[in-house]
Write a protein that holds these residues in place. Sequence first.
Motif, PDB file in Angstrom:
ATOM      1  N   TRP A  42      -6.745  -9.102   2.496  1.00 56.02           N
ATOM      2  CA  TRP A  42      -7.421  -7.373   2.360  1.00 56.02           C
ATOM      3  C   TRP A  42      -6.899  -6.372   2.576  1.00 56.02           C
ATOM      4  N   ASN A  43      -6.972  -5.259   1.312  1.00 56.69           N
ATOM      5  CA  ASN A  43      -6.057  -4.116   1.711  1.00 56.69           C
ATOM      6  C   ASN A  43      -7.356  -2.868   2.348  1.00 56.69           C
ATOM      7  N   GLY A  44      -6.989  -2.513   3.732  1.00 58.02           N
ATOM      8  CA  GLY A  44      -7.475  -1.715   4.253  1.00 58.02           C
ATOM      9  C   GLY A  44      -6.924  -0.191   4.516  1.00 58.02           C
ATOM     10  N   ARG A  57      -1.105  -4.347  -4.467  1.00 58.15           N
ATOM     11  CA  ARG A  57      -1.889  -5.372  -5.558  1.00 58.15           C
ATOM     12  C   ARG A  57      -0.243  -6.127  -4.363  1.00 58.15           C
ATOM     13  N   GLY A  58       0.943  -5.479  -4.546  1.00 54.70           N
ATOM     14  CA  GLY A  58       1.923  -5.967  -3.936  1.00 54.70           C
ATOM     15  C   GLY A  58       2.190  -6.951  -2.858  1.00 54.70           C
ATOM     16  N   PRO A  59       2.001  -6.473  -2.208  1.00 54.14           N
ATOM     17  CA  PRO A  59       1.257  -7.615  -0.927  1.00 54.14           C
ATOM     18  C   PRO A  59       0.736  -8.622  -1.140  1.00 54.14           C
ATOM     19  N   GLY A  60      -0.084  -8.456  -2.410  1.00 48.80           N
ATOM     20  CA  GLY A  60      -0.622  -9.884  -2.439  1.00 48.80           C
ATOM     21  C   GLY A  60      -2.797  -9.531  -2.426  1.00 48.80           C
ATOM     22  N   ALA A  61      -3.195  -8.207  -1.820  1.00 50.01           N
ATOM     23  CA  ALA A  61      -4.399  -7.697  -1.725  1.00 50.01           C
ATOM     24  C   ALA A  61      -5.493  -8.396  -3.124  1.00 50.01           C
ATOM     25  N   GLU A  62      -6.445  -8.995  -2.171  1.00 54.14           N
ATOM     26  CA  GLU A  62      -7.362  -9.114  -3.029  1.00 54.14           C
ATOM     27  C   GLU A  62      -8.599  -8.803  -3.600  1.00 54.14           C
ATOM     28  N   GLN A  63      -8.942  -8.582  -2.043  1.00 55.10           N
ATOM     29  CA  GLN A  63      -9.646  -7.386  -1.864  1.00 55.10           C
ATOM     30  C   GLN A  63      -9.716  -5.604  -1.141  1.00 55.10           C
ATOM     31  N   ALA A  64     -10.627  -4.650  -1.188  1.00 55.09           N
ATOM     32  CA  ALA A  64      -9.876  -4.128  -0.255  1.00 55.09           C
ATOM     33  C   ALA A  64     -11.237  -3.168   0.584  1.00 55.09           C
ATOM     34  N   TYR A  65     -11.395  -2.573   1.245  1.00 55.42           N
ATOM     35  CA  TYR A  65     -12.013  -2.222   2.905  1.00 55.42           C
ATOM     36  C   TYR A  65     -11.387  -0.941   2.623  1.00 55.42           C
ATOM     37  N   LEU A  66     -12.839  -0.104   3.606  1.00 54.05           N
ATOM     38  CA  LEU A  66     -12.235   1.677   3.946  1.00 54.05           C
ATOM     39  C   LEU A  66     -13.356   1.960   4.654  1.00 54.05           C
ATOM     40  N   GLN A  67     -13.813   2.159   5.820  1.00 55.07           N
ATOM     41  CA  GLN A  67     -14.946   2.226   6.908  1.00 55.07           C
ATOM     42  C   GLN A  67     -14.492   4.044   7.276  1.00 55.07           C
ATOM     43  N   VAL A  68     -16.216   4.816   6.987  1.00 57.71           N
ATOM     44  CA  VAL A  68     -16.609   6.036   7.118  1.00 57.71           C
ATOM     45  C   VAL A  68     -17.726   6.160   7.816  1.00 57.71           C
TER      46      VAL A  68
END
Length: 326
Positions: free
Chosen positions: A258-260, A288-299
């Motif tokens: 995951w890309n946080g 994407r370089g380090p291999g993230a498949e999904q992304a998330y953020l918190q708000v």
Amino acid sequence: MTAAPGDRVVVRFRKGDGAPGDWRRDASATASDVTGVLVGPAADGSLMVDRDGEIVSIPADLVMSVRVLSDRPVRNSGIRALERAAARGWPGLESTTIDGWFVRAGGGFSRRANSAVPLGQGATLDGGVVEALSRFYADRDLAARCAVVQRLIPTAHVDPGRFEIEAIAMVRSAEATGVVPAVEVTMTDTPSDAWIRAYLGSADRVGTPDLVRSVVTAAMDGALGFASVLDAGEIVAIGRGAVTTDEPFDSATRGTAWNGITCLWTDPRLRGSGVGTAVVDRLLAWGRGPGAEQAYLQVESGNTAAIRLYRRLGFTRHHTYGYLPL
């Protein structure tokens, strides 16, 4: 729980003049509900809900409750997995496990780095657990708090009215959005002094530059990237990406990466100009370089302007949590 336009909601309302028809056609019922996507309040304060293409209006004085749903069905295991990835991406400066809680301390800088989150199945907030968590933070002269994650903690253990803040975890695929960037966004492996100053001053945060640097550069088995936008040599926008995985802490198997995306800030003078969108897009592309498949953020759930922006960028509501002082 605060609802924002675009959220899937269940609106409970009293039957009366101006109320929508009761879909159950139960003449004896005194209340009913509408499930759909919140369009927003009308000029007269009525709630407007899109129910399968039909706009339903519910008079404000008849509304009993509004319950926010995830944008799509989410299992408890999926919530727990995302929270594991997020914990790895922002672990504080010291961490341990207590009765199913991942407990973090970060010198007092940021709620996230100084709170306990339930990652183990069966985690509770009974008296013994609260005492143990409180003791951990008291030993470090820190305020004791936990992140009460929706559905992972029994609702009987929690009074949402005591939450310091409530936040939403939003998710999307890890690919860049494809928008044309409004500005050039620079990525670095470590934050510059100017980046740290911008983050420290962006919301009247309390902490020294050295402490802030230690907290934002901490991650467990992950890759970090720091985004900056410069205007006339001054930083006007920042962001941080952390690519971590969601496998259980005691497992050797690789989970989803995951890309946080955190630490988003744009100079108020440039908000609405596309600068913030450019930062998010650049962080997604970097991940994407380090291999993230999904992304998330918190708000924060009350930040409806940010929620609308993130929805336009393809993020959807996954789950909610609230910070509870112990």
